[in-house]
Design an enzyme around this catalytic site. Sequence first.
Site, PDB file in Angstrom:
ATOM      1  N   SER A 248      74.472   4.250 -39.635  1.00 50.06           N
ATOM      2  CA  SER A 248      75.884   4.199 -39.237  1.00 50.06           C
ATOM      3  C   SER A 248      76.548   5.571 -39.215  1.00 50.06           C
ATOM      4  O   SER A 248      77.633   5.730 -38.657  1.00 50.06           O
ATOM      5  CB  SER A 248      76.664   3.270 -40.180  1.00 50.06           C
ATOM      6  OG  SER A 248      76.654   3.777 -41.506  1.00 50.06           O
ATOM      7  N   ARG A 249      75.880   6.565 -39.792  1.00 50.13           N
ATOM      8  CA  ARG A 249      76.493   7.904 -39.845  1.00 50.13           C
ATOM      9  C   ARG A 249      75.425   8.950 -40.101  1.00 50.13           C
ATOM     10  O   ARG A 249      74.265   8.638 -40.390  1.00 50.13           O
ATOM     11  CB  ARG A 249      77.548   7.965 -40.944  1.00 50.13           C
ATOM     12  CG  ARG A 249      76.990   7.637 -42.320  1.00 50.13           C
ATOM     13  CD  ARG A 249      78.040   7.671 -43.400  1.00 50.13           C
ATOM     14  NE  ARG A 249      77.475   7.343 -44.700  1.00 50.13           N
ATOM     15  CZ  ARG A 249      78.129   7.456 -45.854  1.00 50.13           C
ATOM     16  NH1 ARG A 249      79.387   7.871 -45.847  1.00 50.13           N
ATOM     17  NH2 ARG A 249      77.557   7.150 -46.990  1.00 50.13           N
TER      18      ARG A 249
ATOM     19  N   LYS B  50      62.809  11.156 -53.921  1.00 45.88           N
ATOM     20  CA  LYS B  50      62.358  11.745 -52.662  1.00 45.88           C
ATOM     21  C   LYS B  50      60.907  12.208 -52.750  1.00 45.88           C
ATOM     22  O   LYS B  50      60.162  12.158 -51.759  1.00 45.88           O
ATOM     23  CB  LYS B  50      63.267  12.910 -52.274  1.00 45.88           C
ATOM     24  CG  LYS B  50      64.667  12.477 -51.821  1.00 45.88           C
ATOM     25  CD  LYS B  50      64.620  11.561 -50.616  1.00 45.88           C
ATOM     26  CE  LYS B  50      65.985  11.404 -49.961  1.00 45.88           C
ATOM     27  NZ  LYS B  50      65.955  10.505 -48.782  1.00 45.88           N
TER      28      LYS B  50
ATOM     29  N   TYR C 125      67.358  12.098 -57.840  1.00 45.08           N
ATOM     30  CA  TYR C 125      67.248  12.199 -56.378  1.00 45.08           C
ATOM     31  C   TYR C 125      65.938  12.885 -55.998  1.00 45.08           C
ATOM     32  O   TYR C 125      65.198  12.417 -55.125  1.00 45.08           O
ATOM     33  CB  TYR C 125      68.442  12.984 -55.837  1.00 45.08           C
ATOM     34  CG  TYR C 125      68.449  13.180 -54.336  1.00 45.08           C
ATOM     35  CD1 TYR C 125      68.913  12.176 -53.486  1.00 45.08           C
ATOM     36  CD2 TYR C 125      67.992  14.370 -53.763  1.00 45.08           C
ATOM     37  CE1 TYR C 125      68.929  12.354 -52.111  1.00 45.08           C
ATOM     38  CE2 TYR C 125      68.012  14.565 -52.392  1.00 45.08           C
ATOM     39  CZ  TYR C 125      68.476  13.558 -51.567  1.00 45.08           C
ATOM     40  OH  TYR C 125      68.493  13.741 -50.205  1.00 45.08           O
TER      41      TYR C 125
ATOM     42  N   ALA D 106      63.199  13.129 -57.747  1.00 51.18           N
ATOM     43  CA  ALA D 106      62.057  12.285 -58.103  1.00 51.18           C
ATOM     44  C   ALA D 106      61.848  11.166 -57.093  1.00 51.18           C
ATOM     45  O   ALA D 106      60.713  10.860 -56.704  1.00 51.18           O
ATOM     46  CB  ALA D 106      62.262  11.700 -59.506  1.00 51.18           C
TER      47      ALA D 106
ATOM     48  N   ASN E  96      70.947  -4.580 -46.975  1.00 53.54           N
ATOM     49  CA  ASN E  96      70.865  -3.834 -48.225  1.00 53.54           C
ATOM     50  C   ASN E  96      69.378  -3.630 -48.477  1.00 53.54           C
ATOM     51  O   ASN E  96      68.676  -4.565 -48.863  1.00 53.54           O
ATOM     52  CB  ASN E  96      71.513  -4.604 -49.367  1.00 53.54           C
ATOM     53  CG  ASN E  96      71.460  -3.835 -50.684  1.00 53.54           C
ATOM     54  OD1 ASN E  96      70.738  -2.850 -50.826  1.00 53.54           O
ATOM     55  ND2 ASN E  96      72.210  -4.293 -51.675  1.00 53.54           N
TER      56      ASN E  96
ATOM     57  N   GLY F 133      70.182   3.028 -42.535  1.00 52.71           N
ATOM     58  CA  GLY F 133      71.216   4.024 -42.816  1.00 52.71           C
ATOM     59  C   GLY F 133      71.678   4.728 -41.554  1.00 52.71           C
ATOM     60  O   GLY F 133      71.896   5.945 -41.541  1.00 52.71           O
TER      61      GLY F 133
END
Length: 244
Positions: A11-12, A156, A152, A154, A60, A9
């Site tokens: 790219s930004r 994390k 989200y 859960a 992915n 992740g």
Amino acid sequence: MEKTAVVTGASRGIGAAIATALGADGYRVAVCYRSQREKAEAVCRAIVANGGTAVPFQVNVAEEESVQRLFRQVRETLGPTEILINNAGIAQQKLFSDLSTSEWDEMFAVHVRGAFLCCREALPEMIRRKWGRIVNLSSMWGQVGASCEVHYSAAKAALIGMTKALAQEEGPSGITVNCVAPGAVETDMMRSFSQEDKAVLADETPLCRLGTPEDVAQAVRFLVSPAASFITGQVLGVNGGFVI
């Protein structure tokens, strides 16, 4: 440093800041992205312009074959993975009662399955070398939970449990596994928040501001450095005091 770091992740946002920081420290950085190749290439160009080494890789993280291909390509291009930053993630605000099964599954696929697959590919070489650094990106909501972000929170929280257990298992091999739990950080994931919402979050933060991707990157930078060689299984909150 002459070590290879894989940042998913990247790219930004937070991932790009982490990749940039590690590139500045002399690591060979695999800048991983899912779909935004142009942004990943821009991150790589910035690292190279600063004297570092960086190569973009498409992946992915929720797909086993894609992850296997990634680590094979990284090994052939940059060398074996010695540092793994599991940062890839998605966010969604939605009432629990409105969540679909597919939305729940996708949240866990990206955050938890993705971290599992990447760790499983990276660990054999780390174990063989008796050295490695893994940092998982959780969230303060994984520590305390958030209304309208149950899936989200859960996912994390699962990363925190994974971090603690894996740290115990891999410690004898000289591998540290830690977790960074950002608070309210100004990234694309907050694009659905209004300026008023962001102002409220800043006001609720003891340091009276939102975090930046660079704030989080500095924490990751520390955890993979020699200065953190006796730190493992920990959750480092980068939240301005929002959660203590």
